[in-house]
Design a protein around this motif. Structure first.
Motif, PDB file in Angstrom:
ATOM      1  N   UNK A  70       0.809  -1.214   0.000  1.00  0.00           N
ATOM      2  CA  UNK A  70       0.000   0.000   0.000  1.00  0.00           C
ATOM      3  C   UNK A  70       0.842   1.264   0.000  1.00  0.00           C
ATOM      4  N   UNK A  71       0.230   2.402  -0.349  1.00  0.00           N
ATOM      5  CA  UNK A  71       0.978   3.668  -0.425  1.00  0.00           C
ATOM      6  C   UNK A  71       1.377   4.220   0.936  1.00  0.00           C
ATOM      7  N   UNK A  72       0.730   3.741   2.007  1.00  0.00           N
ATOM      8  CA  UNK A  72       1.028   4.272   3.339  1.00  0.00           C
ATOM      9  C   UNK A  72       2.177   3.550   4.025  1.00  0.00           C
ATOM     10  N   UNK A  73       2.652   2.456   3.454  1.00  0.00           N
ATOM     11  CA  UNK A  73       3.625   1.607   4.146  1.00  0.00           C
ATOM     12  C   UNK A  73       4.912   2.356   4.474  1.00  0.00           C
ATOM     13  N   UNK A  74       5.592   2.878   3.455  1.00  0.00           N
ATOM     14  CA  UNK A  74       6.898   3.496   3.695  1.00  0.00           C
ATOM     15  C   UNK A  74       6.821   4.778   4.521  1.00  0.00           C
ATOM     16  N   UNK A  75       5.850   5.679   4.260  1.00  0.00           N
ATOM     17  CA  UNK A  75       5.773   6.865   5.132  1.00  0.00           C
ATOM     18  C   UNK A  75       5.537   6.529   6.598  1.00  0.00           C
ATOM     19  N   UNK A  76       4.664   5.538   6.861  1.00  0.00           N
ATOM     20  CA  UNK A  76       4.366   5.176   8.244  1.00  0.00           C
ATOM     21  C   UNK A  76       5.564   4.507   8.910  1.00  0.00           C
ATOM     22  N   UNK A  77       6.212   3.594   8.190  1.00  0.00           N
ATOM     23  CA  UNK A  77       7.401   2.931   8.738  1.00  0.00           C
ATOM     24  C   UNK A  77       8.501   3.960   8.992  1.00  0.00           C
ATOM     25  N   UNK A  78       8.700   4.884   8.044  1.00  0.00           N
ATOM     26  CA  UNK A  78       9.734   5.916   8.209  1.00  0.00           C
ATOM     27  C   UNK A  78       9.447   6.785   9.428  1.00  0.00           C
ATOM     28  N   UNK A  79       8.213   7.264   9.558  1.00  0.00           N
ATOM     29  CA  UNK A  79       7.871   8.134  10.690  1.00  0.00           C
ATOM     30  C   UNK A  79       8.030   7.405  12.019  1.00  0.00           C
ATOM     31  N   UNK A  80       7.573   6.156  12.075  1.00  0.00           N
ATOM     32  CA  UNK A  80       7.667   5.383  13.316  1.00  0.00           C
ATOM     33  C   UNK A  80       9.122   5.103  13.667  1.00  0.00           C
ATOM     34  N   UNK A  81       9.898   4.683  12.663  1.00  0.00           N
ATOM     35  CA  UNK A  81      11.301   4.353  12.920  1.00  0.00           C
ATOM     36  C   UNK A  81      12.088   5.587  13.362  1.00  0.00           C
ATOM     37  N   UNK A  82      11.850   6.722  12.720  1.00  0.00           N
ATOM     38  CA  UNK A  82      12.600   7.930  13.074  1.00  0.00           C
ATOM     39  C   UNK A  82      12.236   8.409  14.472  1.00  0.00           C
ATOM     40  N   UNK A  83      10.953   8.362  14.826  1.00  0.00           N
ATOM     41  CA  UNK A  83      10.568   8.754  16.184  1.00  0.00           C
ATOM     42  C   UNK A  83      11.204   7.830  17.215  1.00  0.00           C
ATOM     43  N   UNK A  84      11.156   6.516  16.940  1.00  0.00           N
ATOM     44  CA  UNK A  84      11.771   5.559  17.857  1.00  0.00           C
ATOM     45  C   UNK A  84      13.275   5.725  17.940  1.00  0.00           C
ATOM     46  N   UNK A  85      13.909   5.989  16.789  1.00  0.00           N
ATOM     47  CA  UNK A  85      15.364   6.167  16.766  1.00  0.00           C
ATOM     48  C   UNK A  85      15.773   7.433  17.504  1.00  0.00           C
ATOM     49  N   UNK A  86      15.071   8.540  17.277  1.00  0.00           N
ATOM     50  CA  UNK A  86      15.389   9.787  17.967  1.00  0.00           C
ATOM     51  C   UNK A  86      15.172   9.652  19.468  1.00  0.00           C
ATOM     52  N   UNK A  87      14.127   8.930  19.849  1.00  0.00           N
ATOM     53  CA  UNK A  87      13.882   8.710  21.274  1.00  0.00           C
ATOM     54  C   UNK A  87      15.003   7.890  21.895  1.00  0.00           C
ATOM     55  N   UNK A  88      15.542   6.925  21.125  1.00  0.00           N
ATOM     56  CA  UNK A  88      16.645   6.112  21.628  1.00  0.00           C
ATOM     57  C   UNK A  88      17.932   6.924  21.705  1.00  0.00           C
ATOM     58  N   UNK A 170       9.858  14.344  21.076  1.00  0.00           N
ATOM     59  CA  UNK A 170      11.031  13.854  21.801  1.00  0.00           C
ATOM     60  C   UNK A 170      11.315  14.707  23.032  1.00  0.00           C
ATOM     61  N   UNK A 171      11.171  16.021  22.903  1.00  0.00           N
ATOM     62  CA  UNK A 171      11.434  16.915  24.039  1.00  0.00           C
ATOM     63  C   UNK A 171      10.476  16.651  25.190  1.00  0.00           C
ATOM     64  N   UNK A 226      18.938  -2.200  29.601  1.00  0.00           N
ATOM     65  CA  UNK A 226      17.929  -1.202  29.228  1.00  0.00           C
ATOM     66  C   UNK A 226      18.039  -0.852  27.749  1.00  0.00           C
ATOM     67  N   UNK A 227      19.271  -0.770  27.241  1.00  0.00           N
ATOM     68  CA  UNK A 227      19.463  -0.451  25.826  1.00  0.00           C
ATOM     69  C   UNK A 227      18.875  -1.532  24.933  1.00  0.00           C
ATOM     70  N   UNK A 228      19.120  -2.792  25.265  1.00  0.00           N
ATOM     71  CA  UNK A 228      18.592  -3.893  24.460  1.00  0.00           C
ATOM     72  C   UNK A 228      17.065  -3.889  24.461  1.00  0.00           C
ATOM     73  N   UNK A 229      16.477  -3.619  25.617  1.00  0.00           N
ATOM     74  CA  UNK A 229      15.018  -3.570  25.689  1.00  0.00           C
ATOM     75  C   UNK A 229      14.464  -2.379  24.913  1.00  0.00           C
ATOM     76  N   UNK A 230      15.154  -1.244  24.961  1.00  0.00           N
ATOM     77  CA  UNK A 230      14.694  -0.063  24.241  1.00  0.00           C
ATOM     78  C   UNK A 230      14.823  -0.232  22.729  1.00  0.00           C
ATOM     79  N   UNK A 231      15.835  -0.968  22.292  1.00  0.00           N
ATOM     80  CA  UNK A 231      15.973  -1.226  20.854  1.00  0.00           C
ATOM     81  C   UNK A 231      14.763  -1.998  20.341  1.00  0.00           C
ATOM     82  N   UNK A 232      14.260  -2.912  21.147  1.00  0.00           N
ATOM     83  CA  UNK A 232      13.073  -3.659  20.746  1.00  0.00           C
ATOM     84  C   UNK A 232      11.811  -2.815  20.710  1.00  0.00           C
ATOM     85  N   UNK A 233      11.869  -1.620  21.285  1.00  0.00           N
ATOM     86  CA  UNK A 233      10.694  -0.751  21.319  1.00  0.00           C
ATOM     87  C   UNK A 233      10.772   0.381  20.309  1.00  0.00           C
ATOM     88  N   UNK A 234      11.719   0.300  19.377  1.00  0.00           N
ATOM     89  CA  UNK A 234      11.885   1.387  18.413  1.00  0.00           C
ATOM     90  C   UNK A 234      10.605   1.629  17.627  1.00  0.00           C
TER      91      UNK A 234
END
Length: 305
Positions: A70-88, A170-171, A226-234
């Motif tokens: 679907x057309x929403x796949x990459x934008x949603x995955x990108x937004x979720x991954x970037x938010x999770x990565x920035x939070x990490x 993130x803030x 904690x880092x390993x557990x947080x990686x799983x929550x990205x």
């Protein structure tokens, strides 16, 4: 067999109060984590409320393919991954830094005061946190924009500009959880033998060298777990705060997997697709944990299993 049963009964009688304390936690995980696993089958069926789960037709991986293609796949995955990565990247070191700073404070009253103030936001509802963020960032009455205007700059409409959404999320997340996250690290710091610091001071080690060679190595096991557990929550970015802070104008950066599942499942009634997307997220998170744990085990002596 009777002796083993008697031994078990004696242990239960001995630890009955401790078992009662842990019982609510066990019930929570059984009711809200393990029982809902039954619903995974909906992801592989054309689920109908009228037919029920078992009577609905099997469709295999249809909804997984629908989501991935679907057309929403990459934008949603990108937004979720970037938010999770920035939070990490930004959120994970924050409690460690605060714990190390508090460990250097020698005035007990000031230390307790900072701990209390930093803990309190964790107990504030996400609705209240989002309301505080909207109030502070208001283009007309918000404190931040008043300061920006007083400095001679143009006011910023933070809540309707997609480029600012991740920074705001993130803030507020760091502010809300930094104090609570220090609890584990402060507990790990108390386990470090004071004799090590005394020996380092005798050898002429400065506070900075004590921090690098004693304090940090002493809390590395807690940091790695904690880092390993947080990686799983990205990919498991919280739904509530994103839903409260996001607007249709900021969907290009704010629409994530959890809000997509909510919109598809509850708003549009496509429960099968919503379940498939949520199951897909769980599988990817599980792979993240496996990969991170394997890498940690090879590069260091610390791992979850």
């Amino acid at each position: 067999m009777p002796s083993s049963r008697n031994t078990l009964a004696r242990r239960i009688a001995r630890d009955k109060y401790l078992l009662l304390l842990v019982l609510p936690c066990v019930l929570y995980y059984i009711v809200f984590k393990y029982v809902p696993i039954f619903g995974i089958v909906i992801a592989f069926k054309n689920y109908s409320l009228f037919k029920g789960v078992w009577a609905s037709d099997w469709v295999g991986l249809r909804y997984f393919k629908m989501f991935i293609e679907g057309p929403d796949f990459w934008p949603i995955i990108r937004n979720t991954f970037l938010l999770g990565l920035y939070r990490l990247v930004f959120g994970f070191p924050a409690p460690i830094i605060l714990a190390l700073l508090l460990n250097e404070v020698r005035q007990a009253f000031f230390k307790r005061f900072v701990q209390t103030v930093s803990y309190l936001p964790h107990f504030i509802s996400n609705v209240v946190v989002a309301g505080i963020a909207v109030m502070f960032l208001s283009p007309t009455t918000g404190l931040v924009n008043q300061i920006i205007g007083a400095l001679g700059f143009d006011r910023i409409t933070f809540m309707v500009e997609p480029s600012w959404f991740r920074t705001i999320y993130i803030s507020t997340d760091i502010w809300q959880h930094i104090g609570w996250g220090t609890i584990i690290y402060l507990a790990a710091l108390t386990a470090i033998d004071p004799v090590l610091y005394e020996a380092a001071r005798i050898d002429g080690a400065s506070r900075w060298r004590q921090l690098i060679h004693i304090t940090l190595p002493g809390i590395v096991p807690a940091i790695m777990i904690i880092l390993l557990l947080d990686i799983g929550k990205i990919l498991e970015v919280g739904f509530e705060k994103v839903y409260l802070l996001a607007t249709p104008v900021t969907y290009s950066t704010a629409d994530i997997i959890s809000t997509y599942v909510y919109r598809v499942g509850l708003s549009h009634g496509n429960y099968s697709l919503a379940t498939a997307v949520d199951l897909f997220t769980g599988i990817i998170s599980f792979l993240f944990v496996i990969t991170a744990n394997t890498i940690s085990k090879k590069l260091s002596e610390h791992s979850i299993w």
